[in-house]
Design a protein around this motif. Structure first.
Motif, short mmCIF file in Angstrom:
data_model
loop_
_atom_site.label_atom_id
_atom_site.label_comp_id
_atom_site.label_asym_id
_atom_site.label_seq_id
_atom_site.Cartn_x
_atom_site.Cartn_y
_atom_site.Cartn_z
N ARG A 70 0.82 -1.21 0.00
CA ARG A 70 0.00 0.00 0.00
C ARG A 70 0.86 1.26 0.00
O ARG A 70 0.40 2.33 -0.38
N GLU A 71 2.12 1.13 0.41
CA GLU A 71 3.01 2.30 0.44
C GLU A 71 3.73 2.50 -0.88
O GLU A 71 4.42 3.50 -1.07
N ASP A 72 3.60 1.55 -1.79
CA ASP A 72 4.27 1.63 -3.08
C ASP A 72 3.51 2.59 -4.00
O ASP A 72 2.34 2.36 -4.32
N THR A 73 4.14 3.66 -4.42
CA THR A 73 3.48 4.64 -5.29
C THR A 73 4.02 4.58 -6.72
O THR A 73 3.71 5.46 -7.53
N LYS A 74 4.81 3.56 -7.02
CA LYS A 74 5.37 3.44 -8.36
C LYS A 74 4.74 2.28 -9.14
O LYS A 74 4.27 2.45 -10.26
N ASP A 97 1.19 2.52 -10.81
CA ASP A 97 0.94 3.65 -11.70
C ASP A 97 1.04 3.26 -13.17
O ASP A 97 1.53 2.19 -13.53
N VAL A 157 -3.00 7.32 -0.19
CA VAL A 157 -1.76 7.00 -0.89
C VAL A 157 -1.98 6.94 -2.39
O VAL A 157 -1.26 7.55 -3.18
N LEU A 158 -3.01 6.22 -2.82
CA LEU A 158 -3.24 6.02 -4.25
C LEU A 158 -3.63 7.32 -4.96
O LEU A 158 -3.43 7.45 -6.17
N THR A 206 -2.14 9.94 -4.95
CA THR A 206 -0.94 10.64 -5.40
C THR A 206 -0.39 10.10 -6.72
O THR A 206 0.55 10.66 -7.28
N LEU A 207 -0.97 9.02 -7.23
CA LEU A 207 -0.48 8.42 -8.47
C LEU A 207 -0.69 9.38 -9.64
O LEU A 207 -1.68 10.13 -9.69
#
Length: 333
Positions: free
Chosen positions: A257-261, A264, A289-290, A292-293
């Motif tokens: 859930r912390e992965d923002t890459k 995307d 969090v999502l 911010t994609l």
């Protein structure tokens, strides 16, 4: 359990879980077969050397089977792919398995078919009462019950459940069993025409567009890879994937859930089903969090139906995915 999340689980685990019920079912079936004979058309056409009914030998995932060539066969399907194919080719099964509710994209036809079991537990007594000429399923899901099914009728299994690019081969095999090969060839040609038209429709070359295919549910974020059913169609269109989502060693990948890459892309196809409690696009873009994609910021999150993108395994679902992709890019522009 979500019908489309079945695409992400280990079917060997299911076999262990339901081993007792299958054992009891096998005992019941053996007793019933010993007391009840099948109709002359179904049994004599296969076993009697004097039968006037022509037969054909079908090579499939479990070996080979000699089956009668029938104009209007009585068919039982124990997986979504064979059900999709049978209905597409104009053959209405006399019974079918269900994964909760029937796939919505199959329309009202699927709702009228008698149900012979849920998920991976077909009821052998119910199948026997329907006196089918053939039983159609897939090895990756139902190999453990194949011997029981053979006691009822010739059983043809495709290799997989529509993943690994298998859905076209599955479609053609089942069409051969049903005597609908010419119609199947025409339908596949129509699919490829639709595919090429979609490529022309896109503003950019597909390979220049990075797409993401996600499910957001109680288990977190899951991405489908090119090995999944929908993923294989997106790859055939020519879309690119990022390194992690492009992993073809498995059908899906779990994403932190912390992965923002990893989640995307230029376009996010969000698989949603209200029945099975997965997030809608509206809920997805509100996630702290999502949200911010880049795709969210550009308004490039498109909600797509779970019964098609998650549990679809046949040509009707494949064509619907092409329609959904066109619709998503139309909305974006």
């Amino acid at each position: 359990m979500s019908p489309f999340l079945l695409a992400f689980i280990d079917f060997k685990m299911i076999e262990k879980k339901f081993g007792l019920s299958r054992f009891l079912g096998a005992i019941t079936l053996t007793l019933m077969v010993g007391c009840q004979s099948r109709s002359p058309v179904a049994s004599d056409a296969v076993s009697s050397p004097n039968s006037t009914t022509p037969t054909q030998t079908i090579t499939h995932a479990m070996g080979s089977s000699e089956i009668p060539v029938l104009r209007s066969p009585r068919v039982v399907t124990i997986d979504t792919g064979p059900l999709d194919t049978a209905l597409t080719l104009g053959v209405e099964p006399v019974g079918t398995i269900r994964y909760g509710k029937p796939p919505g994209y199959l329309g009202g036809a699927a709702e009228k078919i008698p149900v012979i079991g849920q998920y991976n537990e077909p009821n052998m007594e119910s199948i026997l009462r329907l006196n089918p000429d053939f039983i159609l399923g897939s090895k990756s899901i139902s190999a453990g019950i194949y011997p029981q099914l053979l006691k009822i009728a010739p059983t043809i299994f495709v290799e997989g459940a529509g993943f690994d690019w298998q859905w076209k081969d599955n479609f053609k095999l089942i069409a051969t069993v049903l005597g609908k090969s010419e119609k199947a060839d025409r339908l596949l040609a129509g699919y490829h025409t639709q595919l090429e038209a979609l490529k022309t429709f896109l503003n950019s070359a597909p390979q220049d567009i990075v797409i993401s295919v996600l499910v957001l549910g109680e288990n977190g974020v899951i991405a489908q890879t090119p090995r999944s059913f929908s993923g294989s169609i997106l790859k055939e269109i020519g879309f690119s994937r990022n390194e992690i989502q492009g992993n073809e060693d498995q059908f899906f990948v779990r994403i932190s859930r912390e992965d923002t890459k990893t989640p995307d892309g230029d376009m996010i196809f969000l698989i949603h089903s209200s029945t099975w409690d997965t997030a809608s696009a509206e809920e997805f873009v509100k996630d702290p969090v999502l949200s911010t994609l880049n795709a969210v910021q550009k308004g490039a999150v498109c909600e797509v139906p779970g019964d098609v993108w998650g549990s679809g395994r046949g040509i009707l679902a494949a064509k619907k995915i092409l329609d959904d992709v066109r619709s998503c890019f139309t909305k974006k522009t």
